[in-house]
Design a protein around this motif. Structure first.
Motif, PDB file in Angstrom:
ATOM      1  N   SER A  30       0.823  -1.204   0.000  1.00 54.44           N
ATOM      2  CA  SER A  30       0.000   0.000   0.000  1.00 54.44           C
ATOM      3  C   SER A  30       0.868   1.269   0.000  1.00 54.44           C
ATOM      4  N   LEU A  31       2.152   1.105   0.256  1.00 54.18           N
ATOM      5  CA  LEU A  31       3.076   2.237   0.210  1.00 54.18           C
ATOM      6  C   LEU A  31       3.566   2.517  -1.212  1.00 54.18           C
ATOM      7  N   TYR A  32       3.192   1.646  -2.156  1.00 55.88           N
ATOM      8  CA  TYR A  32       3.809   1.690  -3.473  1.00 55.88           C
ATOM      9  C   TYR A  32       2.793   1.646  -4.617  1.00 55.88           C
ATOM     10  N   ASP A  33       3.134   2.375  -5.673  1.00 58.15           N
ATOM     11  CA  ASP A  33       2.534   2.091  -6.971  1.00 58.15           C
ATOM     12  C   ASP A  33       3.246   0.838  -7.490  1.00 58.15           C
ATOM     13  N   ILE A  51      -0.345   0.183 -11.653  1.00 60.47           N
ATOM     14  CA  ILE A  51      -1.534   0.460 -10.859  1.00 60.47           C
ATOM     15  C   ILE A  51      -1.115   1.285  -9.661  1.00 60.47           C
ATOM     16  N   SER A  52      -1.874   2.346  -9.398  1.00 63.73           N
ATOM     17  CA  SER A  52      -1.525   3.228  -8.295  1.00 63.73           C
ATOM     18  C   SER A  52      -1.715   2.525  -6.955  1.00 63.73           C
ATOM     19  N   TRP A  53      -1.200   3.130  -5.905  1.00 64.60           N
ATOM     20  CA  TRP A  53      -1.138   2.487  -4.595  1.00 64.60           C
ATOM     21  C   TRP A  53      -2.499   2.051  -4.073  1.00 64.60           C
ATOM     22  N   ASN A  54      -3.552   2.778  -4.434  1.00 66.36           N
ATOM     23  CA  ASN A  54      -4.891   2.437  -3.947  1.00 66.36           C
ATOM     24  C   ASN A  54      -5.762   1.820  -5.037  1.00 66.36           C
ATOM     25  N   GLY A  55      -5.166   1.544  -6.192  1.00 63.42           N
ATOM     26  CA  GLY A  55      -5.925   0.959  -7.296  1.00 63.42           C
ATOM     27  C   GLY A  55      -6.762   1.953  -8.066  1.00 63.42           C
ATOM     28  N   GLY A  56      -6.649   3.227  -7.734  1.00 58.40           N
ATOM     29  CA  GLY A  56      -7.502   4.221  -8.362  1.00 58.40           C
ATOM     30  C   GLY A  56      -7.136   4.579  -9.788  1.00 58.40           C
ATOM     31  N   SER A  57      -5.885   4.318 -10.157  1.00 60.03           N
ATOM     32  CA  SER A  57      -5.434   4.653 -11.515  1.00 60.03           C
ATOM     33  C   SER A  57      -4.638   3.489 -12.084  1.00 60.03           C
ATOM     34  N   THR A  58      -4.817   3.278 -13.367  1.00 55.28           N
ATOM     35  CA  THR A  58      -4.043   2.267 -14.078  1.00 55.28           C
ATOM     36  C   THR A  58      -3.529   2.853 -15.392  1.00 55.28           C
ATOM     37  N   TYR A  59      -2.393   2.367 -15.817  1.00 58.66           N
ATOM     38  CA  TYR A  59      -1.776   2.804 -17.061  1.00 58.66           C
ATOM     39  C   TYR A  59      -1.240   1.583 -17.792  1.00 58.66           C
ATOM     40  N   TYR A  60      -1.332   1.622 -19.112  1.00 61.77           N
ATOM     41  CA  TYR A  60      -0.895   0.478 -19.907  1.00 61.77           C
ATOM     42  C   TYR A  60      -0.060   0.951 -21.094  1.00 61.77           C
ATOM     43  N   ALA A  61       0.870   0.110 -21.488  1.00 64.31           N
ATOM     44  CA  ALA A  61       1.549   0.333 -22.751  1.00 64.31           C
ATOM     45  C   ALA A  61       0.550   0.141 -23.889  1.00 64.31           C
ATOM     46  N   ASP A  62       0.719   0.892 -24.958  1.00 64.08           N
ATOM     47  CA  ASP A  62      -0.204   0.776 -26.091  1.00 64.08           C
ATOM     48  C   ASP A  62      -0.261  -0.650 -26.624  1.00 64.08           C
ATOM     49  N   SER A  63       0.863  -1.352 -26.550  1.00 62.93           N
ATOM     50  CA  SER A  63       0.946  -2.697 -27.116  1.00 62.93           C
ATOM     51  C   SER A  63       0.105  -3.721 -26.368  1.00 62.93           C
ATOM     52  N   VAL A  64      -0.296  -3.406 -25.138  1.00 66.37           N
ATOM     53  CA  VAL A  64      -1.060  -4.375 -24.351  1.00 66.37           C
ATOM     54  C   VAL A  64      -2.436  -3.853 -23.965  1.00 66.37           C
ATOM     55  N   LYS A  65      -2.712  -2.623 -24.273  1.00 64.14           N
ATOM     56  CA  LYS A  65      -3.995  -2.018 -23.904  1.00 64.14           C
ATOM     57  C   LYS A  65      -5.140  -2.829 -24.489  1.00 64.14           C
ATOM     58  N   ARG A  67      -5.951  -5.728 -23.804  1.00 60.59           N
ATOM     59  CA  ARG A  67      -5.692  -7.172 -23.703  1.00 60.59           C
ATOM     60  C   ARG A  67      -5.253  -7.567 -22.286  1.00 60.59           C
ATOM     61  N   PHE A  68      -4.515  -6.686 -21.630  1.00 55.84           N
ATOM     62  CA  PHE A  68      -3.997  -6.972 -20.291  1.00 55.84           C
ATOM     63  C   PHE A  68      -4.742  -6.133 -19.257  1.00 55.84           C
ATOM     64  N   THR A  69      -4.884  -6.675 -18.052  1.00 56.98           N
ATOM     65  CA  THR A  69      -5.512  -5.953 -16.949  1.00 56.98           C
ATOM     66  C   THR A  69      -4.682  -6.134 -15.693  1.00 56.98           C
ATOM     67  N   ILE A  70      -4.297  -5.018 -15.096  1.00 56.22           N
ATOM     68  CA  ILE A  70      -3.545  -5.061 -13.842  1.00 56.22           C
ATOM     69  C   ILE A  70      -4.509  -4.828 -12.691  1.00 56.22           C
ATOM     70  N   SER A  71      -4.274  -5.533 -11.590  1.00 58.21           N
ATOM     71  CA  SER A  71      -5.112  -5.373 -10.405  1.00 58.21           C
ATOM     72  C   SER A  71      -4.251  -5.602  -9.167  1.00 58.21           C
ATOM     73  N   ARG A  72      -4.805  -5.240  -8.015  1.00 56.87           N
ATOM     74  CA  ARG A  72      -4.054  -5.426  -6.784  1.00 56.87           C
ATOM     75  C   ARG A  72      -4.994  -5.725  -5.635  1.00 56.87           C
ATOM     76  N   ASP A  73      -4.449  -6.406  -4.633  1.00 59.11           N
ATOM     77  CA  ASP A  73      -5.159  -6.680  -3.395  1.00 59.11           C
ATOM     78  C   ASP A  73      -4.194  -6.324  -2.273  1.00 59.11           C
TER      79      ASP A  73
END
Length: 126
Positions: A30-33, A51-65, A67-73
């Motif tokens: 939780s201290l880290y993106d 993915i930002s520290w609280n999951g509020g923002s995500t960013y992807y490379a164009d090559s994987v947008k 198709r890929f999904t990042i998530s965190r718990d």
């Protein structure tokens, strides 16, 4: 010190899916993106997703947008990367990495991350 351990890599046919996981120990994520990078043979390390520290923002490379999904718990100190519609060009070693949540340096530069795992191999056959 934080330790990051990736898992979930393997061999898959083009069009298939894999889910990578990164488990952290030693520090709460939780201290880290949290980001994922990849490195193909003979190439430099490439940004994949963040993915930002609280999951509020995500960013992807164009090559994987799209198709890929990042998530965190944060409760499980885990970050995941769901990879769908895989292509042979996705073949690489995939690394997760941790960047301080108040660090405003560019997220797409690998050296701006404080911790990095050992990586997991993803191979996509055609």
């Amino acid at each position: 010190q934080a330790q990051l351990v990736e898992s979930g890599g393997g061999l898959v046919q083009a069009g298939g899916s894999l889910r990578l996981s990164c488990v952290a120990s030693g520090r709460t994520i939780s201290l880290y993106d949290m980001g994922w990078f990849r490195q193909a043979p003979g190439k430099g390390r490439e940004f994949v997703a963040l993915i930002s520290w609280n999951g509020g923002s995500t960013y992807y490379a164009d090559s994987v947008k799209d198709r890929f999904t990042i998530s965190r718990d944060n409760a499980k100190n885990t970050v995941s990367l769901q990879m769908n519609s895989l292509k042979p060009e996705d073949t690489a070693v995939y690394y997760c990495a941790a960047k301080g949540r108040f660090d405003n340096r560019p997220y797409y530069i690998p050296s701006n991350y404080e911790y990095r795992g050992q990586g997991t191999q993803v191979t996509v056959s055609s």
